[in-house]
Design a protein around this motif. Structure first.
Motif, short mmCIF file in Angstrom:
data_model
loop_
_atom_site.label_atom_id
_atom_site.label_comp_id
_atom_site.label_asym_id
_atom_site.label_seq_id
_atom_site.Cartn_x
_atom_site.Cartn_y
_atom_site.Cartn_z
N ASP A 189 0.81 -1.23 0.00
CA ASP A 189 0.00 0.00 0.00
C ASP A 189 0.84 1.27 0.00
OD1 ASP A 189 -2.39 -1.45 -0.01
OD2 ASP A 189 -2.36 -1.63 2.18
N SER A 190 2.07 1.18 -0.45
CA SER A 190 2.91 2.38 -0.56
C SER A 190 2.26 3.37 -1.52
CB SER A 190 4.29 1.99 -1.08
OG SER A 190 5.01 3.11 -1.52
N PHE A 191 2.30 4.65 -1.13
CA PHE A 191 1.82 5.74 -1.98
C PHE A 191 3.02 6.21 -2.80
CE2 PHE A 191 0.52 10.23 -2.72
CZ PHE A 191 -0.75 10.01 -3.25
N LYS A 192 2.96 6.02 -4.12
CA LYS A 192 4.14 6.21 -4.96
C LYS A 192 4.09 7.55 -5.68
CE LYS A 192 3.13 2.18 -6.72
NZ LYS A 192 2.27 1.66 -5.64
N LEU A 193 5.19 8.31 -5.54
CA LEU A 193 5.37 9.58 -6.24
C LEU A 193 6.41 9.37 -7.33
CD1 LEU A 193 5.88 11.98 -3.18
CD2 LEU A 193 3.72 11.17 -4.14
N ASP A 222 6.83 6.26 -1.28
CA ASP A 222 8.06 5.98 -2.02
C ASP A 222 8.15 6.92 -3.22
OD1 ASP A 222 9.57 3.39 -1.04
OD2 ASP A 222 7.42 3.01 -0.79
N VAL A 223 9.37 7.38 -3.48
CA VAL A 223 9.61 8.31 -4.58
C VAL A 223 10.40 7.59 -5.67
CG1 VAL A 223 10.67 10.49 -5.27
CG2 VAL A 223 9.64 10.26 -2.99
N PRO A 245 16.08 8.17 2.97
CA PRO A 245 16.79 7.63 1.80
C PRO A 245 16.30 6.25 1.37
CG PRO A 245 18.19 7.63 3.75
CD PRO A 245 16.99 8.43 4.10
N ALA A 246 15.78 5.47 2.29
CA ALA A 246 15.31 4.13 1.93
C ALA A 246 14.03 4.18 1.10
CB ALA A 246 15.08 3.29 3.18
N ARG A 247 13.37 5.34 1.10
CA ARG A 247 12.09 5.47 0.38
C ARG A 247 12.24 6.23 -0.93
NH1 ARG A 247 7.95 3.85 3.87
NH2 ARG A 247 6.99 3.29 1.88
N VAL A 248 13.46 6.57 -1.30
CA VAL A 248 13.71 7.30 -2.55
C VAL A 248 14.54 6.40 -3.47
CG1 VAL A 248 14.66 9.38 -3.62
CG2 VAL A 248 13.67 9.49 -1.32
N HIS A 249 14.06 6.18 -4.71
CA HIS A 249 14.64 5.19 -5.61
C HIS A 249 15.05 5.84 -6.93
CE1 HIS A 249 12.72 2.36 -2.79
NE2 HIS A 249 11.67 3.17 -2.88
#
Length: 367
Positions: A189-193, A222-223, A245-249
């Motif tokens: 259910d991550s909200f992805k930007l 997550d980005v 940083p763990a949520r930015v890809h």
């Protein structure tokens, strides 16, 4: 039946684009299919446009087009104009413009340039007179009204030389399934930007990272950074700046950028200055993904604030964070914006309107 308008369109693409689909190709193809125009395209060998154009029967000739001013290129353009009785010379970028304007001197061809962003022009900069301030230009087609208004501050004489024609997008381009992101192992259910851009400083990655830092630590977001080289030290420093940083890809260069945007819940364009009419936003919107954009250049023409997305002040990380949080907390509103955004692209930024407006410019110049 009246005689077809003879057009030479000149363009150059010397680097890969995140998305190989080019709206100018669809515009040229649309004019070709109208039956009103006899169009030839001059572009660099290996241009990503060539397969799209040739598949539709558009004639293509090539030239290196690799210098701002090249005697050989000027001669090649001039030769084609004179030997083929070209009436309209349509120049799609600065290399084409500087060479094409010289080539057209002394010919009867009407000359049109393309303008894709605000700023970076001055009456006191001699190089501006090679392109947008060149006296040989008869029209400048701007991709957004904001660009037209900005350019009128610098044009000498007839301000009506600048006109707006929106890019045309075809919904048939956006039928692929969303990109598979399983390899990222994103939380459920991550909200992805998504931010899709060639990440120059003015694209505002630093603003998005500062906004991320302002969001709650436990937020499930997550980005996805398309166009950001994961091996770049600067990109890694920017990711660390987010505080998450763990949520930015950093996904690097992707030829399926529209499909990555389609796999996200929201696309972000936090440009700080000199924006045009961003293709990445139109692509995401075509997949019913809404946008948050900064109010610079043509962004506010793309997004109807509070209807198809949210427009925030440029370089305002706090306003961007608030906008993200609003749609994160109201998923139904986010989806509602996405549906409306797709309809806005269909109604306002379709190929047909772009072709019709361009043909109107041609006819006015030749009347």
């Amino acid at each position: 039946m009246s005689q077809k308008i003879k057009v030479l369109a000149v363009t150059h693409h010397g680097r890969k684009n995140i998305n190989p689909i080019r709206p100018e190709a669809s515009q040229i193809i649309g004019m070709h299919k109208s039956g009103l125009v006899d169009v030839t395209v001059m572009c660099n060998p290996g241009s990503t446009l060539i397969p799209f154009l040739e598949a539709e029967g558009v004639k293509v000739v090539t030239d290196p087009l690799d210098k701002k001013v090249s005697i050989d290129t000027i001669r090649a353009i001039r030769k084609y104009i004179t030997e083929n009785d070209i009436q309209i010379l349509h120049l799609y970028n600065n290399i084409a413009c500087s060479n094409g304007c010289f080539a057209a001197i002394g010919t009867k061809a009407k000359v049109i340039a393309y303008r894709g962003q605000t700023g970076n022009i001055s009456r006191f900069d001699p190089t501006s007179y090679l392109t947008m301030l060149n006296p040989r230009l008869d029209k400048i087609i701007c991709v957004a009204k904001a660009i037209e208004v900005d350019l009128q501050n610098y044009i000498w004489g007839d301000k009506g030389k600048a006109v707006t024609v929106y890019k045309g997008h075809d919904q048939s381009w956006y039928q692929n399934p969303p990109a598979n992101l399983d390899h990222l192992n994103l939380p459920e259910d991550s909200f992805k930007l998504s931010l899709v851009a060639n990440l120059r400083p003015r694209k505002g990655l630093h603003v998005l990272m500062d906004a991320m830092k302002l969001l709650p630590d436990d937020i499930n977001i997550d980005v996805l950074l398309v166009g950001a080289d994961p091996k770049s030290e600067k990109i890694q420093q920017m990711i660390a700046r987010s505080g998450k940083p763990a949520r930015v890809h950093a996904l690097g260069y992707r030829e399926d950028a529209p499909e990555v945007a389609a796999s996200s819940d929201l696309t972000i364009l936090p440009t700080t200055k000199r924006e045009g009419l961003c293709r990445a936003v139109l692509e995401a919107n075509s997949y019913s993904v809404p946008s948050i954009v900064s109010d610079t250049g043509g962004n506010a023409e793309l997004v109807a604030d509070g209807e198809t997305g949210i427009v925030v002040p440029p370089s305002d990380a706090e306003a961007l964070a608030d906008a993200i949080l609003k749609l994160y907390n109201d998923r139904q509103l986010c989806k509602q914006y996405g549906v409306a955004a797709k309809q806005r692209v269909i109604d306002k930024f379709n190929v047909e309107q772009g072709v019709e407006a361009t043909l109107k410019c041609y006819k006015e110049l030749l009347s």
